[in-house]
Design an enzyme around this catalytic site. Sequence first.
Site, PDB file in Angstrom:
ATOM      1  N   ARG A  30      12.440   2.492   3.044  1.00 26.05           N
ATOM      2  CA  ARG A  30      12.721   4.034   2.760  1.00 26.05           C
ATOM      3  C   ARG A  30      13.184   4.752   3.811  1.00 26.05           C
ATOM      4  NH1 ARG A  30       8.166   1.889   0.361  1.00 26.05           N
ATOM      5  NH2 ARG A  30       7.911   2.425  -1.701  1.00 26.05           N
ATOM      6  N   HIS A 114       0.273  -5.101  -0.472  1.00 31.22           N
ATOM      7  CA  HIS A 114       1.354  -5.432  -1.230  1.00 31.22           C
ATOM      8  C   HIS A 114       1.763  -6.802  -1.298  1.00 31.22           C
ATOM      9  CE1 HIS A 114       2.159  -0.780   0.141  1.00 31.22           C
ATOM     10  NE2 HIS A 114       1.434  -0.912  -1.142  1.00 31.22           N
ATOM     11  N   CYS A 125       1.638 -19.823 -14.978  1.00 30.23           N
ATOM     12  CA  CYS A 125       0.325 -20.548 -14.778  1.00 30.23           C
ATOM     13  C   CYS A 125      -0.264 -20.036 -13.413  1.00 30.23           C
ATOM     14  CB  CYS A 125       0.327 -22.006 -14.893  1.00 30.23           C
ATOM     15  SG  CYS A 125       1.322 -22.947 -13.516  1.00 30.23           S
ATOM     16  N   ASN A 206       3.987   6.557  15.071  1.00 30.84           N
ATOM     17  CA  ASN A 206       5.058   6.466  14.361  1.00 30.84           C
ATOM     18  C   ASN A 206       6.225   7.087  14.773  1.00 30.84           C
ATOM     19  OD1 ASN A 206       5.901   5.154  11.539  1.00 30.84           O
ATOM     20  ND2 ASN A 206       6.220   7.258  10.965  1.00 30.84           N
TER      21      ASN A 206
END
Length: 236
Positions: A30, A114, A125, A206
């Site tokens: 992003r 995720h 299966c 961040n």
Amino acid sequence: MLKEWLHTANYPVVFTGAGMSTESGLPDFRSSKQGLWQKKDPSKIASTDALNNNVHEFIAFYRERVLGVKEYHPHKGHFILADWEKRGIIQSIITQNVDGFHQLAGSKRVAELHGTLQKLHCESCGKVYDSKEYIKREYHCSCGGILRPSIVLFGETLPADAFQLALEEAERADLFIVLGSSLSVTPANQFPLIAKESGAKMVIVNQERTELDYAADEVIRDRKIGELLEVLNGTP
């Protein structure tokens, strides 16, 4: 403050996002400059609809992603976190990332919200395969079903086991450290708030502002994650 809190907390939990992976060289999804979603429409290529109705393009896209993940490796920050878990400095990791680098570095208690690109499973299966099958251009199970990455696609819910572990760890945490997440994706971004509401101190590391900076006890933006963890580890 983070270093002091890390050494005095009883139950520190780490939450990692794309910024943890980009320091290994992986592109994120992003970012405004190089995010993968700037080139592809996720609703058309990374969704259950694409898997069901556009399987050739779906497989081509995810083969490239698998190849990309196999090309890169955990960085020093991943190994520090794994060592901290082993030594009891942190209790667990909740991650939004699908590269599997935390486990490759040695972490054991990881809630992969995720899923992971390290594994495939049969859509019919459920049999599990290593994602190297995609590299070998093997796309079908022995039962004939389509092999798909073991990740959460658009249109799917989070895996129940990972969600439950993340919830329990967020509620138990007395220190919740966010590393490299914009905290813009729901429901994953609710776990820091759950930790905060349960009494934890929250630290956000961040490069860019996040939607939960207002709730953090400390925000760090000017350090790479691997370098910061080295300093906290006493090896600057």
